[in-house]
Design a protein around this motif. Sequence first.
Motif, PDB file in Angstrom:
ATOM      1  N   ARG A   1      30.425  22.933 -10.668  1.00  0.00           N
ATOM      2  CA  ARG A   1      30.881  23.574 -11.894  1.00  0.00           C
ATOM      3  C   ARG A   1      31.540  22.528 -12.788  1.00  0.00           C
ATOM      4  O   ARG A   1      32.233  21.636 -12.295  1.00  0.00           O
ATOM      5  CB  ARG A   1      31.904  24.662 -11.568  1.00  0.00           C
ATOM      6  CG  ARG A   1      31.325  25.753 -10.688  1.00  0.00           C
ATOM      7  CD  ARG A   1      32.231  26.953 -10.457  1.00  0.00           C
ATOM      8  NE  ARG A   1      33.649  26.718 -10.581  1.00  0.00           N
ATOM      9  CZ  ARG A   1      34.544  26.839  -9.610  1.00  0.00           C
ATOM     10  NH1 ARG A   1      34.140  27.151  -8.406  1.00  0.00           N
ATOM     11  NH2 ARG A   1      35.815  26.649  -9.832  1.00  0.00           N
ATOM     12  N   GLY A   2      31.316  22.660 -14.073  1.00  0.00           N
ATOM     13  CA  GLY A   2      32.004  21.815 -15.049  1.00  0.00           C
ATOM     14  C   GLY A   2      31.837  20.332 -14.829  1.00  0.00           C
ATOM     15  O   GLY A   2      30.739  19.806 -14.767  1.00  0.00           O
ATOM     16  N   ARG A   3      32.976  19.636 -14.689  1.00  0.00           N
ATOM     17  CA  ARG A   3      32.955  18.177 -14.536  1.00  0.00           C
ATOM     18  C   ARG A   3      32.337  17.703 -13.233  1.00  0.00           C
ATOM     19  O   ARG A   3      31.927  16.550 -13.124  1.00  0.00           O
ATOM     20  CB  ARG A   3      34.386  17.628 -14.592  1.00  0.00           C
ATOM     21  CG  ARG A   3      34.917  17.539 -15.984  1.00  0.00           C
ATOM     22  CD  ARG A   3      36.185  16.731 -15.952  1.00  0.00           C
ATOM     23  NE  ARG A   3      36.932  16.937 -17.176  1.00  0.00           N
ATOM     24  CZ  ARG A   3      38.226  16.781 -17.281  1.00  0.00           C
ATOM     25  NH1 ARG A   3      38.929  16.419 -16.223  1.00  0.00           N
ATOM     26  NH2 ARG A   3      38.831  16.968 -18.418  1.00  0.00           N
TER      27      ARG A   3
ATOM     28  N   LEU B   1      28.676  26.267  -0.434  1.00  0.00           N
ATOM     29  CA  LEU B   1      29.749  25.285  -0.313  1.00  0.00           C
ATOM     30  C   LEU B   1      30.121  24.791  -1.708  1.00  0.00           C
ATOM     31  O   LEU B   1      29.350  24.936  -2.652  1.00  0.00           O
ATOM     32  CB  LEU B   1      29.274  24.089   0.518  1.00  0.00           C
ATOM     33  CG  LEU B   1      28.627  24.365   1.879  1.00  0.00           C
ATOM     34  CD1 LEU B   1      28.077  23.080   2.461  1.00  0.00           C
ATOM     35  CD2 LEU B   1      29.610  25.003   2.821  1.00  0.00           C
ATOM     36  N   SER B   2      31.306  24.175  -1.813  1.00  0.00           N
ATOM     37  CA  SER B   2      31.690  23.535  -3.077  1.00  0.00           C
ATOM     38  C   SER B   2      32.000  22.069  -2.778  1.00  0.00           C
ATOM     39  O   SER B   2      32.294  21.721  -1.632  1.00  0.00           O
ATOM     40  CB  SER B   2      32.910  24.238  -3.682  1.00  0.00           C
ATOM     41  OG  SER B   2      34.022  24.087  -2.842  1.00  0.00           O
ATOM     42  N   PRO B   3      31.957  21.193  -3.784  1.00  0.00           N
ATOM     43  CA  PRO B   3      32.140  19.755  -3.549  1.00  0.00           C
ATOM     44  C   PRO B   3      33.507  19.400  -2.969  1.00  0.00           C
ATOM     45  O   PRO B   3      33.626  18.440  -2.224  1.00  0.00           O
ATOM     46  CB  PRO B   3      31.974  19.130  -4.924  1.00  0.00           C
ATOM     47  CG  PRO B   3      31.345  20.160  -5.761  1.00  0.00           C
ATOM     48  CD  PRO B   3      31.627  21.474  -5.157  1.00  0.00           C
ATOM     49  N   ASN B   4      34.543  20.173  -3.278  1.00  0.00           N
ATOM     50  CA  ASN B   4      35.879  19.835  -2.777  1.00  0.00           C
ATOM     51  C   ASN B   4      36.282  20.734  -1.604  1.00  0.00           C
ATOM     52  O   ASN B   4      37.424  21.162  -1.510  1.00  0.00           O
ATOM     53  CB  ASN B   4      36.907  19.906  -3.917  1.00  0.00           C
ATOM     54  CG  ASN B   4      36.831  21.221  -4.660  1.00  0.00           C
ATOM     55  OD1 ASN B   4      36.064  22.092  -4.279  1.00  0.00           O
ATOM     56  ND2 ASN B   4      37.625  21.356  -5.713  1.00  0.00           N
TER      57      ASN B   4
ATOM     58  N   MET C   1      27.177  14.792  -8.942  1.00  0.00           N
ATOM     59  CA  MET C   1      26.372  15.552  -7.978  1.00  0.00           C
ATOM     60  C   MET C   1      25.891  14.696  -6.809  1.00  0.00           C
ATOM     61  O   MET C   1      26.056  15.082  -5.650  1.00  0.00           O
ATOM     62  CB  MET C   1      25.156  16.189  -8.672  1.00  0.00           C
ATOM     63  CG  MET C   1      25.471  17.446  -9.417  1.00  0.00           C
ATOM     64  SD  MET C   1      24.005  18.100 -10.201  1.00  0.00           S
ATOM     65  CE  MET C   1      23.634  19.470  -9.151  1.00  0.00           C
ATOM     66  N   GLN C   2      25.311  13.556  -7.090  1.00  0.00           N
ATOM     67  CA  GLN C   2      24.746  12.716  -6.035  1.00  0.00           C
ATOM     68  C   GLN C   2      25.827  12.114  -5.142  1.00  0.00           C
ATOM     69  O   GLN C   2      25.575  11.808  -3.981  1.00  0.00           O
ATOM     70  CB  GLN C   2      23.857  11.622  -6.634  1.00  0.00           C
ATOM     71  CG  GLN C   2      22.636  12.161  -7.379  1.00  0.00           C
ATOM     72  CD  GLN C   2      21.795  13.139  -6.554  1.00  0.00           C
ATOM     73  OE1 GLN C   2      21.549  12.909  -5.370  1.00  0.00           O
ATOM     74  NE2 GLN C   2      21.378  14.227  -7.179  1.00  0.00           N
ATOM     75  N   ALA C   3      27.038  11.975  -5.671  1.00  0.00           N
ATOM     76  CA  ALA C   3      28.148  11.425  -4.883  1.00  0.00           C
ATOM     77  C   ALA C   3      28.576  12.406  -3.785  1.00  0.00           C
ATOM     78  O   ALA C   3      29.129  11.994  -2.767  1.00  0.00           O
ATOM     79  CB  ALA C   3      29.324  11.096  -5.787  1.00  0.00           C
TER      80      ALA C   3
END
Length: 164
Positions: free
Chosen positions: A118-120, A85-88, A125-127
């Motif tokens: 990745r990157g920014r 998965l990715s954060p967005n 991460m914890q959010a």
Amino acid sequence: MINEQIRDREVRVIGENGDQLGIMSSKDALKLAREAELDLVKIAPTAKPPVCKIIDYGKYRYELARKEKEARKKQKTVEIKEVRLSPNIDVNDLNTKMNNAKKFIAKGNKVKVTLRFRGREMAHMQAHRYILEDFAKAMAEVAVIDKPIKQEGRSLTLFLSEKR
């Protein structure tokens, strides 16, 4: 150990049809085996006295190999399938990934859910931990958390396994 390899002074002997012949010297037991045109095979070397059986050694080895093969056939290997998965990630994409994970779990595999940054994205991460928590809650009916959420370098991982 078979025949002359048996160096014990006394052995407990079992006949070819499974009857107890008693405790005797290994020479006498070997003589009995030779008369029956069979082999003297040490079955339980750790027993006091060691247990030997009068059988056909080739047949004995074949039976052992067959039992081992059967045991291997019944063994189930558990594979670990990964869902990335990715954060967005969007809701529909997340649902697709959940369906894939449910299929993997239904087949009896464990699932490793990885949230890659990745990157920014690394700064937050914890959010984004809630994505994995929501994933685990949605999978709760078919899966249970095997290993909790853990940070490994650039990613957060979670292991799920089949609910028993």
